[in-house]
Motif scaffolding. Structure first.
Motif, PDB file in Angstrom:
ATOM      1  N   GLY A 154       0.838  -1.265  -0.195  1.00 24.01           N
ATOM      2  CA  GLY A 154       0.161  -0.206   0.119  1.00 24.01           C
ATOM      3  C   GLY A 154       0.742   1.481   0.037  1.00 24.01           C
ATOM      4  N   LYS A 155       2.148   1.197  -0.334  1.00 26.38           N
ATOM      5  CA  LYS A 155       2.872   2.335  -0.294  1.00 26.38           C
ATOM      6  C   LYS A 155       2.436   3.465  -1.430  1.00 26.38           C
ATOM      7  CE  LYS A 155       7.755   3.517   0.065  1.00 26.38           C
ATOM      8  NZ  LYS A 155       9.070   3.002   0.251  1.00 26.38           N
ATOM      9  N   CYS A 156       2.152   3.022  -2.525  1.00 32.03           N
ATOM     10  CA  CYS A 156       1.411   3.803  -3.671  1.00 32.03           C
ATOM     11  C   CYS A 156       0.279   2.984  -4.043  1.00 32.03           C
ATOM     12  CB  CYS A 156       2.518   4.309  -4.555  1.00 32.03           C
ATOM     13  SG  CYS A 156       1.712   5.243  -6.164  1.00 32.03           S
ATOM     14  N   VAL A 157      -0.932   3.523  -3.694  1.00 30.47           N
ATOM     15  CA  VAL A 157      -2.117   2.659  -3.930  1.00 30.47           C
ATOM     16  C   VAL A 157      -3.073   3.565  -4.490  1.00 30.47           C
ATOM     17  CG1 VAL A 157      -3.167   2.949  -1.523  1.00 30.47           C
ATOM     18  CG2 VAL A 157      -3.445   0.820  -2.878  1.00 30.47           C
ATOM     19  N   PHE A 158      -4.146   3.200  -5.202  1.00 26.74           N
ATOM     20  CA  PHE A 158      -5.227   3.736  -5.621  1.00 26.74           C
ATOM     21  C   PHE A 158      -6.599   3.080  -5.297  1.00 26.74           C
ATOM     22  CE2 PHE A 158      -4.873   1.154  -9.506  1.00 26.74           C
ATOM     23  CZ  PHE A 158      -6.224   1.355  -9.990  1.00 26.74           C
ATOM     24  N   ARG A 159      -7.684   3.683  -5.378  1.00 25.78           N
ATOM     25  CA  ARG A 159      -8.822   3.118  -5.341  1.00 25.78           C
ATOM     26  C   ARG A 159      -9.869   3.963  -6.001  1.00 25.78           C
ATOM     27  NH1 ARG A 159     -10.880   4.023   1.066  1.00 25.78           N
ATOM     28  NH2 ARG A 159     -10.689   6.580   1.080  1.00 25.78           N
ATOM     29  N   ARG A 160     -10.933   3.476  -6.545  1.00 30.39           N
ATOM     30  CA  ARG A 160     -11.901   4.170  -7.506  1.00 30.39           C
ATOM     31  C   ARG A 160     -13.152   4.405  -6.380  1.00 30.39           C
ATOM     32  NH1 ARG A 160     -11.703   4.588 -12.814  1.00 30.39           N
ATOM     33  NH2 ARG A 160      -9.848   3.772 -13.810  1.00 30.39           N
ATOM     34  N   GLY A 161     -13.787   5.490  -6.855  1.00 28.87           N
ATOM     35  CA  GLY A 161     -15.060   5.663  -6.231  1.00 28.87           C
ATOM     36  C   GLY A 161     -15.934   6.150  -7.367  1.00 28.87           C
ATOM     37  N   PRO A 162     -17.187   6.730  -7.079  1.00 31.83           N
ATOM     38  CA  PRO A 162     -18.058   6.912  -8.131  1.00 31.83           C
ATOM     39  C   PRO A 162     -17.728   8.361  -8.646  1.00 31.83           C
ATOM     40  CG  PRO A 162     -19.013   7.258  -5.860  1.00 31.83           C
ATOM     41  CD  PRO A 162     -17.965   6.372  -5.801  1.00 31.83           C
ATOM     42  N   GLY A 163     -17.040   8.314  -9.786  1.00 31.75           N
ATOM     43  CA  GLY A 163     -16.734   9.495 -10.612  1.00 31.75           C
ATOM     44  C   GLY A 163     -15.228  10.065  -9.934  1.00 31.75           C
ATOM     45  N   PHE A 164     -14.481   9.256  -9.422  1.00 26.07           N
ATOM     46  CA  PHE A 164     -13.351   9.780  -8.817  1.00 26.07           C
ATOM     47  C   PHE A 164     -12.237   8.640  -8.797  1.00 26.07           C
ATOM     48  CE2 PHE A 164     -14.929   8.940  -5.108  1.00 26.07           C
ATOM     49  CZ  PHE A 164     -13.972   8.518  -4.067  1.00 26.07           C
ATOM     50  N   VAL A 165     -10.888   8.765  -8.760  1.00 27.10           N
ATOM     51  CA  VAL A 165      -9.907   8.031  -8.357  1.00 27.10           C
ATOM     52  C   VAL A 165      -9.143   8.667  -7.187  1.00 27.10           C
ATOM     53  CG1 VAL A 165      -7.677   7.048  -9.085  1.00 27.10           C
ATOM     54  CG2 VAL A 165      -9.706   6.496 -10.402  1.00 27.10           C
ATOM     55  N   GLU A 166      -8.802   7.902  -6.189  1.00 28.28           N
ATOM     56  CA  GLU A 166      -7.973   8.456  -4.938  1.00 28.28           C
ATOM     57  C   GLU A 166      -6.814   7.927  -5.032  1.00 28.28           C
ATOM     58  OE1 GLU A 166      -8.963   9.628  -0.640  1.00 28.28           O
ATOM     59  OE2 GLU A 166      -8.141   7.526  -0.733  1.00 28.28           O
ATOM     60  N   VAL A 167      -5.364   8.667  -4.913  1.00 29.43           N
ATOM     61  CA  VAL A 167      -4.217   7.960  -4.995  1.00 29.43           C
ATOM     62  C   VAL A 167      -3.640   8.244  -3.647  1.00 29.43           C
ATOM     63  CG1 VAL A 167      -2.015   7.649  -6.036  1.00 29.43           C
ATOM     64  CG2 VAL A 167      -4.063   7.896  -7.429  1.00 29.43           C
ATOM     65  N   ARG A 168      -3.049   7.313  -2.796  1.00 25.87           N
ATOM     66  CA  ARG A 168      -2.285   7.701  -1.724  1.00 25.87           C
ATOM     67  C   ARG A 168      -1.071   7.116  -1.709  1.00 25.87           C
ATOM     68  NH1 ARG A 168      -6.178   8.426   2.604  1.00 25.87           N
ATOM     69  NH2 ARG A 168      -4.485   8.043   4.323  1.00 25.87           N
ATOM     70  N   ASP A 169       0.176   8.126  -2.075  1.00 25.69           N
ATOM     71  CA  ASP A 169       1.400   7.713  -2.543  1.00 25.69           C
ATOM     72  C   ASP A 169       2.412   8.228  -1.198  1.00 25.69           C
ATOM     73  OD1 ASP A 169       3.932   7.386  -3.764  1.00 25.69           O
ATOM     74  OD2 ASP A 169       3.460   8.964  -4.982  1.00 25.69           O
ATOM     75  N   ARG A 170       3.034   7.335  -0.710  1.00 26.60           N
ATOM     76  CA  ARG A 170       4.145   7.538   0.304  1.00 26.60           C
ATOM     77  C   ARG A 170       5.475   7.097  -0.046  1.00 26.60           C
ATOM     78  NH1 ARG A 170       2.725   8.758   5.445  1.00 26.60           N
ATOM     79  NH2 ARG A 170       0.557   8.452   6.013  1.00 26.60           N
ATOM     80  N   ARG A 171       5.828   6.975  -1.550  1.00 29.14           N
ATOM     81  CA  ARG A 171       7.017   6.637  -2.027  1.00 29.14           C
ATOM     82  C   ARG A 171       8.113   7.748  -1.748  1.00 29.14           C
ATOM     83  NH1 ARG A 171       5.694   6.042  -8.184  1.00 29.14           N
ATOM     84  NH2 ARG A 171       4.319   7.926  -7.499  1.00 29.14           N
ATOM     85  N   ALA A 172       7.711   8.804  -1.449  1.00 26.63           N
ATOM     86  CA  ALA A 172       8.654   9.936  -1.181  1.00 26.63           C
ATOM     87  C   ALA A 172       8.728  10.203   0.628  1.00 26.63           C
ATOM     88  CB  ALA A 172       8.335  11.094  -1.748  1.00 26.63           C
ATOM     89  N   GLY A 173       8.118   9.175   1.235  1.00 28.78           N
ATOM     90  CA  GLY A 173       7.950   9.284   2.689  1.00 28.78           C
ATOM     91  C   GLY A 173       6.779   9.995   3.271  1.00 28.78           C
ATOM     92  N   ALA A 174       6.635  11.248   2.952  1.00 29.80           N
ATOM     93  CA  ALA A 174       5.376  11.872   3.380  1.00 29.80           C
ATOM     94  C   ALA A 174       4.220  11.616   2.580  1.00 29.80           C
ATOM     95  CB  ALA A 174       5.436  13.500   3.578  1.00 29.80           C
ATOM     96  N   LEU A 175       2.871  11.580   3.171  1.00 32.91           N
ATOM     97  CA  LEU A 175       1.772  11.154   2.327  1.00 32.91           C
ATOM     98  C   LEU A 175       1.564  12.126   1.294  1.00 32.91           C
ATOM     99  CD1 LEU A 175      -0.833   9.341   1.620  1.00 32.91           C
ATOM    100  CD2 LEU A 175      -1.818  10.785   3.530  1.00 32.91           C
ATOM    101  N   GLU A 176       1.305  11.734   0.122  1.00 33.93           N
ATOM    102  CA  GLU A 176       0.667  12.761  -1.066  1.00 33.93           C
ATOM    103  C   GLU A 176      -0.590  12.005  -1.374  1.00 33.93           C
ATOM    104  OE1 GLU A 176       3.613  14.634  -3.933  1.00 33.93           O
ATOM    105  OE2 GLU A 176       4.555  12.649  -3.577  1.00 33.93           O
ATOM    106  N   LEU A 177      -1.454  12.895  -1.486  1.00 33.93           N
ATOM    107  CA  LEU A 177      -2.947  12.448  -1.672  1.00 33.93           C
ATOM    108  C   LEU A 177      -3.439  13.234  -2.726  1.00 33.93           C
ATOM    109  CD1 LEU A 177      -5.768  10.691  -0.889  1.00 33.93           C
ATOM    110  CD2 LEU A 177      -6.099  12.902   0.632  1.00 33.93           C
ATOM    111  N   PHE A 178      -3.852  12.028  -3.792  1.00 30.88           N
ATOM    112  CA  PHE A 178      -4.401  12.970  -5.023  1.00 30.88           C
ATOM    113  C   PHE A 178      -5.881  12.513  -5.097  1.00 30.88           C
ATOM    114  CE2 PHE A 178       0.183  12.298  -5.854  1.00 30.88           C
ATOM    115  CZ  PHE A 178       0.438  13.499  -6.330  1.00 30.88           C
ATOM    116  N   THR A 179      -6.896  13.279  -5.752  1.00 31.89           N
ATOM    117  CA  THR A 179      -7.961  13.399  -5.824  1.00 31.89           C
ATOM    118  C   THR A 179      -8.343  13.384  -7.346  1.00 31.89           C
ATOM    119  OG1 THR A 179      -8.815  13.324  -3.620  1.00 31.89           O
ATOM    120  CG2 THR A 179     -10.401  13.386  -5.372  1.00 31.89           C
TER     121      THR A 179
END
Length: 237
Positions: free
Chosen positions: A152-177
């Motif tokens: 789950g270090k860089c993971v995505f999930r789909r919702g209705p009409g969006f994709v959320e990405v949670r990325d910790r490859r650089a250490g701190a959490l980067e959250l993309f919607t």
């Protein structure tokens, strides 16, 4: 593009195991892989634990889902896998396969190769780490990959009409919607890989700037692993 916030993401196989083929050069490129029910080499020698070695091709997501249901928990790729931008089709396809195996928590034994320093840039650090990286990669970069890896270090999930990405490859959490229609269509295509020219240039630029796609062998493919289940409480990922 997405809004971002930080700290607020051969033996032959038995007929019971799935296999598929595809007509295109990309999906039709076969990868050799050895499969087992157990992570430990000694356990794999027990009768009924090994699924043997096979060549697989086609769409990776349904294939790996079927392998997981069949009981596969360990895979080995005999051929080295190139990480660099000039990697060939076989290596690029192997990396997409490792992404899917990682997402299903299937351990992977493999050897990476890198000649341009990309192994130390963290792009692939969310994939199950290789045994070693040949070709001049620093030992520190390889140790960092292995020591920092978690599911789950860089993971995505789909919702209705969006994709959320949670990325910790650089250490701190980067959250993309991501909710732009063009971006969502592109992500659906990128999951298995798509010719670079088929992705609109603005979408390609946005996703590349966020380090969410890799470009190899004339193809673009989606880097984050799909979230089939949370391996940790959500706040830890």
């Amino acid at each position: 593009m997405p809004s971002s916030s930080a700290d607020v993401t051969t033996q032959t196989s038995p007929s019971s195991l799935p296999g598929s083929t595809g007509p295109a050069d990309w999906t039709g490129c076969a990868i050799e892989i050895a499969l087992s029910r157990d992570y430990l080499p000694d356990a794999a020698q027990v009768t009924g634990m090994s699924f043997g070695t096979r060549r697989v091709a086609g769409a990776w997501r349904p294939l790996v889902a079927d392998l997981h249901r069949a009981g596969v928990r360990h895979a080995r790729l005999p051929a080295p896998v190139d990480l660099c931008r000039d990697a060939g089709v076989a290596s690029a396809r192997a990396l997409v396969l490792i992404r899917e195996l990682t997402a299903r928590a299937i351990a992977v034994d493999w050897v990476a190769r890198c000649h341009d320093g990309c192994a130390g840039q963290g792009m692939f650090d969310h994939l199950f780490p290789p045994e070693r990286v040949d070709g001049g990669a620093s030992d520190q970069a390889v140790r960092g990959w292995r020591d920092s890896f978690f599911l789950g270090k860089c993971v995505f999930r789909r919702g209705p009409g969006f994709v959320e990405v949670r990325d910790r490859r650089a250490g701190a959490l980067e959250l993309f919607t991501i909710d732009e229609p063009e971006h969502l269509v592109a992500i659906g295509q990128l999951t298995e890989g798509v010719p670079a020219g088929q992705v609109p240039a603005p979408v390609r630029r946005d996703l590349a700037d966020a380090r969410l796609i890799a470009a190899q062998a004339g193809q673009l493919w989606w880097l984050p692993t799909p979230a089939y289940r949370w391996p940790f409480p959500a706040l830890a990922v």
